[in-house]
Design an enzyme around this catalytic site. Structure first.
Site, PDB file in Angstrom:
ATOM      1  CG  ASP A   8      -2.022  -1.010   1.149  1.00  0.00           C
ATOM      2  OD1 ASP A   8      -2.099  -1.731   0.128  1.00  0.00           O
ATOM      3  OD2 ASP A   8      -2.808  -1.097   2.105  1.00  0.00           O
ATOM      4  CG  ASP A 129     -12.652  -1.692  -0.872  1.00  0.00           C
ATOM      5  OD1 ASP A 129     -12.073  -2.789  -0.889  1.00  0.00           O
ATOM      6  OD2 ASP A 129     -12.281  -0.700  -1.542  1.00  0.00           O
TER       7      ASP A 129
END
Length: 239
Positions: A8, A129
């Site tokens: 990330d 998500d």
């Protein structure tokens, strides 16, 4: 089952968030490409990368770092975060990405997503998500009234083959993943499900594999040395 170590990227650095909170960040490495190389040396054949800045503002911010990761990794790399245009999809594919992940744009322009899937096929995946079972967008900051499982069913009917599903409440918490949701998602015909968020034990990897999950993303558990990547790969039979 495939194992995807995660990188990330925030401000060009390798970080992890807790529950998607940009105010709760831990930095692990300043050289993204070096992290990718380390995962390859440990035996990984796949890599999951996310441009967190891009996800938050809606355009690729760390494209340069992503391209360095792809070049250094010498493996299958999937990339998400702020990808809202065909030009950016093409740019990442031309740079060598194996798959591009669409998220927010899928909710806001489903027709665009269908067109990209038709054109690029399995080089397109969708990231779903979820917060309390509802789809979240814009770097997880906006929660819609769209139920996540029904949304995945719609994606399958539209021709999407790969869905990366993250339970936001589990992400970065090292408390285990949401097994119940994956047991539901694997029942959707035509979808390859990637599990993401909270996976922190070999037992979970084995359970996900046994229920038919296609791939698993490992993040904080690797960075905090809660899981050995080599052991995870062996458990998933990804060697």
């Amino acid at each position: 089952m495939k194992i995807f170590p995660a990188i990330d990227i925030l401000g060009g650095k390798v970080v992890r968030l807790r529950r998607g909170d940009y105010n709760d960040v831990k930095t692990y490495e300043t050289d993204c490409a070096q992290t990718a190389t380390a995962f390859r040396v440990q035996g990984a054949s796949c890599l999951h990368a996310v441009d967190l800045d891009g996800a938050r503002i809606g355009k690729a911010v760390n494209a340069g770092a992503v391209e360095r990761i792809i070049s250094a990794a010498d493996m299958f790399v999937e990339i998400g975060g702020g990808i809202r245009t065909e030009a950016q999809i093409q740019s990442y594919i031309e740079a060598g990405a194996g798959r591009v992940i669409l998220g927010t744009v899928v909710v806001r322009d489903f027709g665009f997503t269908s067109a990209m899937v038709e054109k690029y096929g399995d080089k397109i995946a969708v990231g779903v998500d979820a917060a309390d079972g509802n789809v979240a967008v814009a770097g997880w900051r906006e929660v819609t009234d769209i139920r996540s499982v029904e949304f995945c069913e719609r994606l399958a009917k539209s021709g999407v083959k790969s869905v990366i599903y993250t339970d936001i409440s589990r992400d970065g918490m090292l408390g285990g993943t949401n097994m119940q949701i994956y047991s539901r998602l694997v029942q959707i015909d035509g979808l390859n499900i990637t599990a993401s968020g909270g996976i922190s034990s070999i037992e979970e990897i084995i359970a996900l594999k046994d229920m038919g999950v296609h791939a698993a993303i490992l993040g904080k558990a690797l960075y905090e040395n809660r899981l050995s990547l080599k052991a995870a790969l062996a458990a998933a039979e990804d060697l």
